[in-house]
Design a protein around this motif. Structure first.
Motif, PDB file in Angstrom:
ATOM      1  N   ILE A  20       8.459   1.643  -9.140  1.00 56.83           N
ATOM      2  CA  ILE A  20       7.591   0.523  -9.486  1.00 56.83           C
ATOM      3  C   ILE A  20       6.345   0.483  -8.631  1.00 56.83           C
ATOM      4  O   ILE A  20       5.259   0.195  -9.099  1.00 56.83           O
ATOM      5  N   ALA A  21       6.523   0.794  -7.358  1.00 57.01           N
ATOM      6  CA  ALA A  21       5.419   0.623  -6.436  1.00 57.01           C
ATOM      7  C   ALA A  21       4.546   1.858  -6.312  1.00 57.01           C
ATOM      8  O   ALA A  21       3.586   1.878  -5.585  1.00 57.01           O
ATOM      9  N   THR A  22       4.877   2.877  -7.021  1.00 55.50           N
ATOM     10  CA  THR A  22       4.045   4.083  -6.965  1.00 55.50           C
ATOM     11  C   THR A  22       3.193   4.123  -8.224  1.00 55.50           C
ATOM     12  O   THR A  22       3.441   3.409  -9.183  1.00 55.50           O
ATOM     13  N   LYS A  31      -2.109  15.176 -11.462  1.00 49.30           N
ATOM     14  CA  LYS A  31      -3.038  15.007 -10.342  1.00 49.30           C
ATOM     15  C   LYS A  31      -2.436  15.617  -9.092  1.00 49.30           C
ATOM     16  O   LYS A  31      -1.218  15.689  -8.962  1.00 49.30           O
ATOM     17  N   PRO A  32      -3.273  16.002  -8.131  1.00 48.18           N
ATOM     18  CA  PRO A  32      -2.720  16.570  -6.894  1.00 48.18           C
ATOM     19  C   PRO A  32      -2.043  15.499  -6.059  1.00 48.18           C
ATOM     20  O   PRO A  32      -2.264  14.304  -6.257  1.00 48.18           O
TER      21      PRO A  32
ATOM     22  N   LEU B 117       7.823  -4.371   0.332  1.00 44.16           N
ATOM     23  CA  LEU B 117       6.686  -4.028  -0.530  1.00 44.16           C
ATOM     24  C   LEU B 117       6.170  -5.236  -1.297  1.00 44.16           C
ATOM     25  O   LEU B 117       4.980  -5.335  -1.576  1.00 44.16           O
ATOM     26  N   VAL B 123       4.137  -6.426  -7.678  1.00 51.43           N
ATOM     27  CA  VAL B 123       3.606  -5.134  -7.232  1.00 51.43           C
ATOM     28  C   VAL B 123       3.231  -4.277  -8.440  1.00 51.43           C
ATOM     29  O   VAL B 123       2.219  -3.580  -8.447  1.00 51.43           O
ATOM     30  N   GLN B 124       4.026  -4.415  -9.501  1.00 51.38           N
ATOM     31  CA  GLN B 124       3.753  -3.669 -10.723  1.00 51.38           C
ATOM     32  C   GLN B 124       2.414  -4.109 -11.342  1.00 51.38           C
ATOM     33  O   GLN B 124       1.613  -3.286 -11.757  1.00 51.38           O
ATOM     34  N   THR B 127      -0.331  -2.733  -9.200  1.00 54.78           N
ATOM     35  CA  THR B 127      -0.448  -1.282  -9.371  1.00 54.78           C
ATOM     36  C   THR B 127      -1.225  -0.973 -10.650  1.00 54.78           C
ATOM     37  O   THR B 127      -2.122  -0.126 -10.664  1.00 54.78           O
ATOM     38  N   GLN B 139      -1.991  11.658  -7.092  1.00 60.81           N
ATOM     39  CA  GLN B 139      -0.857  11.037  -7.798  1.00 60.81           C
ATOM     40  C   GLN B 139       0.022  10.107  -6.969  1.00 60.81           C
ATOM     41  O   GLN B 139       0.505   9.106  -7.481  1.00 60.81           O
ATOM     42  N   ASP B 140       0.269  10.416  -5.705  1.00 57.13           N
ATOM     43  CA  ASP B 140       1.308   9.678  -4.973  1.00 57.13           C
ATOM     44  C   ASP B 140       0.741   8.526  -4.142  1.00 57.13           C
ATOM     45  O   ASP B 140       0.933   8.458  -2.937  1.00 57.13           O
ATOM     46  N   TRP B 141       0.042   7.625  -4.831  1.00 52.39           N
ATOM     47  CA  TRP B 141      -0.442   6.420  -4.173  1.00 52.39           C
ATOM     48  C   TRP B 141       0.483   5.261  -4.524  1.00 52.39           C
ATOM     49  O   TRP B 141       1.238   5.332  -5.490  1.00 52.39           O
ATOM     50  N   ALA B 142       0.417   4.210  -3.724  1.00 50.80           N
ATOM     51  CA  ALA B 142       1.293   3.066  -3.950  1.00 50.80           C
ATOM     52  C   ALA B 142       0.647   1.804  -3.397  1.00 50.80           C
ATOM     53  O   ALA B 142      -0.347   1.863  -2.660  1.00 50.80           O
ATOM     54  N   VAL B 143       1.212   0.659  -3.780  1.00 52.58           N
ATOM     55  CA  VAL B 143       0.699  -0.660  -3.399  1.00 52.58           C
ATOM     56  C   VAL B 143       1.771  -1.375  -2.576  1.00 52.58           C
ATOM     57  O   VAL B 143       2.957  -1.299  -2.897  1.00 52.58           O
ATOM     58  N   SER B 318      -2.029   6.269   0.113  1.00 52.19           N
ATOM     59  CA  SER B 318      -1.020   7.318  -0.057  1.00 52.19           C
ATOM     60  C   SER B 318       0.364   6.763   0.279  1.00 52.19           C
ATOM     61  O   SER B 318       0.516   5.941   1.173  1.00 52.19           O
ATOM     62  N   ARG B 319       1.343   7.218  -0.458  1.00 48.83           N
ATOM     63  CA  ARG B 319       2.722   6.759  -0.259  1.00 48.83           C
ATOM     64  C   ARG B 319       3.167   6.878   1.210  1.00 48.83           C
ATOM     65  O   ARG B 319       3.918   6.049   1.708  1.00 48.83           O
ATOM     66  N   GLN B 320       2.682   7.915   1.905  1.00 52.23           N
ATOM     67  CA  GLN B 320       3.024   8.096   3.328  1.00 52.23           C
ATOM     68  C   GLN B 320       2.601   6.882   4.145  1.00 52.23           C
ATOM     69  O   GLN B 320       3.305   6.430   5.043  1.00 52.23           O
ATOM     70  N   VAL B 321       1.403   6.377   3.829  1.00 49.07           N
ATOM     71  CA  VAL B 321       0.879   5.228   4.573  1.00 49.07           C
ATOM     72  C   VAL B 321       1.625   3.958   4.164  1.00 49.07           C
ATOM     73  O   VAL B 321       1.976   3.122   5.002  1.00 49.07           O
TER      74      VAL B 321
END
Lengths: 492, 492
Positions: A20-22, A31-32, B117, B123-124, B127, B139-143, B318-321
């Motif tokens: 959901i959060a991605t 996408k990269p 989160l 969050v949806q 996003t 691609q791998d971003w998130a909120v 980024s999802r890492q952050v």
């Protein structure tokens, strides 16, 4: 106000789905991915991954919840369902409070920027509450709202510790403090505790024998004096006085984290709740109430007595500490959510008053007493008494089951292999419990020092989260898991 | 929904009285004071006293408020008074949203423990909003929800900086970042900016010429790209691309703090707001929208567009952050207040949808455009044009008035005495303005480096806080204070 309960289903925690959060999953592949940022993280954050306890609770659902200290809906003062939005919010414009005084904290105040200490009428109510219940023997103390006690502990670490420092805490303690200490780069020196809580003798010994040439003496003692998490024990008045004297002698700040203070179990729960000062005479004196020199930082929380979703509590301490605390608010959350504040203000000032608050706390104590009694009776019925022991708590929501590993059938064969071996036994009991429908919490999550060579095995049970009529069944399933692991007669 | 405004009086900030938050004043004199705790404070907190800007705003009332960026009640989407508690909360049980979908986030969810989160349906929504408006090329971003952007900046400092580090920021910037940096023990390397914002040439120069033998190169750039605080300038698309390329070359993380992004001033404010994707074509691209490698951390806030009392915003990265950010939530505030979340969820998901949110932002832009035009016209009428200059902002709520100190009658006589002398001039203008009923903000509060020897004089005016019909009068009083100080003809 009606105290109708929310549905079990409604109150259950939302299980977080990472999807959901991605970003939209349709994007995956087209996408990269982001570059690796590991090298950018600070010393503090590099290996930091959040709360292990919270991670375990996120994964669990559909079990009899004897593990996590999330009180059941019937233990909160809200009516059921969206339609019953707390009635005290549905007041006419210029609504009057109990004493006929118009509210001085309106929705408009709540929606604009708040102040670091909190809305004045709310802070005033809490200050009066603290005076009625604790009335400390020094003059320049003050109250500041917190965004919950977890947030307060983080700010207290930032205020009082440098990386490399050592603080003192009960040998078994709240995982939040263990993880906050790790984040702050602070070591915890464990202090033994027994069925009356933290031992003043052991504390005095540690400090008297401290080699200050090797490392500076700790200046902070963190303690949960009432219904301690996880052990459930409460420090007697004598213990508190003895520990306070040690703090005076060794110059310790005492962080009194006391979310279970008002959850009294047993005879005191039945006293008349409508007179806060009379109630305070039944309560064991807090550290704050005996604090002559302003060295106690007391944390109160709404999470166990009103609603955890408010993310609100209050810290009471010397003005010097409160000024620093408010300064941290300025540069972090600025203030507690205005909506949380208006709900608390309306509840305390317009609806309850000091008497109403006190009455609610007594009501709550009775409910918890009933739940404790059911759970204790089930433990006596189902747990193998030669293997399991526990202290009956007179505050809070936890039962700390100590399991005698020497009785384990493999103990002699595999030998004493310390914590690593105990961990395997612990995991097997937990897994078997889950397989049969009960969730309990592993004792090892509460060890302030992981390197312990002692072979110790505990489980923490809570009687707060399950439906009352599920408590005994939960204990029965857990007991069977223990019996199976220990090869007892009577296992399922 | 009706957009009736709250009363001016209702929305005015509560001025904090220290007496209220201290113990009952009757106790003063009868009890001892707390011991001094100064020696207990940590390296981080010892000299920390909170926000200077917040302290100035606390003392001010009864003035035409051209100083603090607290938007007037009419700039928020709430109806007036307690009786009109946002109508979207008064829904029947099992209420249906716009699309006839039952709400999946109920009051019961809001009152219990939340997740780091944020509530999944909220969050949806955010996003999807980020995808519609920014649609970044990885691609791998998130909120993740934040307890406001001030809190987010604190967490970002903890995540990415060690004491002694240097970060880059606009030469004049938000005092919150200046104070957060001081708290974190981080130095700010100022980067020049002009009427198009942060200069890529200057940024490139600083980094190309950085002597890494002396100090490690900064790895974080903090920027307010749209309607910059305090200068009001907005970076053009070309600038953003040039700066992003520099960030790629030098390995910079970009912290994009963008609370004014949707407050568009001028022709774009009049476009049809009901189609978010169409709206996004009028917006200057955010850093997040051009972020190929996941090095942008974007902060959005509800404080300027919905309600600051919610203490809620969101961070997208980024999802890492985001994983790291959520970990910090676990050990600090745990989650955003459930009541703030349910209000946002109901507003976004049940009432507005993406189109409604977008339409509100356009409505807001029109209101701000009108306010800007009135203020700019008053500046042209009243400010002495040979002394004062400013860039007309096309985003946000600020006018940055640059005052040419060389025109000061004492400039030749007293000589060029740098920032100290300018400070005295600044103080006199501020004081004279206050004496005549207007509050503006001193430019020096925004200097990221205080040691500057340059003789610079600025004031920040905001057209967000006053009543619309008071704006021109506020500017007139301020202009007279400037004229008096500079001995101009036409002073009062």
């Amino acid at each position: 106000m009606a105290h109708g309960a929310l549905d079990e289903k409604e109150i259950s925690p939302i299980v977080q789905s990472p999807v959901i959060a991605t970003a939209a999953s349709s994007e995956v592949g087209t996408k990269p991915k982001a570059t690796c940022l590991q090298q950018y993280f600070s010393e503090e954050s590099r290996n930091f991954q959040g709360s292990a306890l919270k991670k375990t609770t996120r994964l669990i659902s559909n079990f009899l919840p004897l593990g996590t200290g999330r009180p059941h809906a019937e233990l909160y003062p809200w009516t059921s369902g969206d339609a019953n939005w707390p009635t005290f919010l549905n007041k006419p414009n210029g609504s009057e409070g109990r004493a006929g005084v118009p509210s001085t904290y309106t929705l408009a105040n709540a929606l604009t920027y708040g102040t670091a200490l909190g809305a004045p009428p709310l802070v005033q109510f809490l200050t009066e509450h603290m005076r009625l219940i604790h009335n400390p023997p020094y003059q320049d103390w003050a109250v500041c709202l917190t965004c919950g006690s977890t947030s307060a502990l983080d700010i207290i670490f930032r205020t009082f510790t440098n990386r490399g420092d050592i603080i003192l805490a009960e040998k078994y303690s709240y995982p939040g403090i263990i993880e906050s200490a790790a984040l702050a780069g602070v070591e915890i020196q464990p202090v033994d505790l027994d069925d009356q809580g933290l031992s003043p003798d052991k504390l005095g010994q540690i400090l008297d024998q401290w080699n200050t040439l090797e490392r500076p003496k700790p200046k902070v003692l963190y303690t949960i004096p009432s219904g301690q998490n996880p052990t459930g024990v409460t420090q007697s008045q004598e213990r508190r006085r003895a520990i306070y004297e040690i703090a005076e002698r060794h110059g310790l700040i005492i962080v009194e984290d006391d979310p279970y203070y008002f959850i009294q179990l047993g005879p005191n729960a039945t006293s008349d709740g409508s007179n806060p000062e009379a109630v305070s005479r039944h309560l064991v004196p807090s550290y704050f109430s005996i604090d002559k020199s302003g060295r106690v930082i007391r944390l109160d929380s709404t999470s166990k007595i009103l609603a955890p979703g408010l993310r609100a509590g209050w810290v009471t301490a010397s003005r010097q500490v409160i000024d620093k605390y408010a300064a941290y608010h300025d540069l972090t959350t600025v203030s507690v959510s205005g909506l949380s504040q208006i709900v608390l203000h309306d509840l305390f000032n317009l609806q309850w008053g000091q008497e109403g608050f006190s009455t609610w706390l007594q009501t709550l104590s009775l409910k918890y007493t009933q739940r404790r009694d059911i759970t204790v009776a089930a433990c006596h019925s189902f747990l193998p008494s030669d293997i399991c022991s526990f202290v009956i708590p007179d505050h809070g929501m936890f039962l700390w089951i100590s399991i005698d590993v020497r009785k384990h059938p493999m103990y002699a064969a595999e030998g004493h292999m310390g914590q690593g071996w105990c961990s395997q036994v612990e995991d097997r009991i937990l897994t078997l419990g889950l397989a049969n429908g009960v969730q309990v919490t592993k004792g090892s999550l509460f060890f302030t020092k992981k390197s312990s060579k002692e072979a110790e095995l505990f489980f923490r049970l809570t009687f707060a989260a399950a439906k009352e009529h599920d408590l005994a069944e939960g204990v029965r399933i857990f007991a069977n898991a223990v019996k199976t692991e220990f090869n007892c007669r009577g296992s399922p």
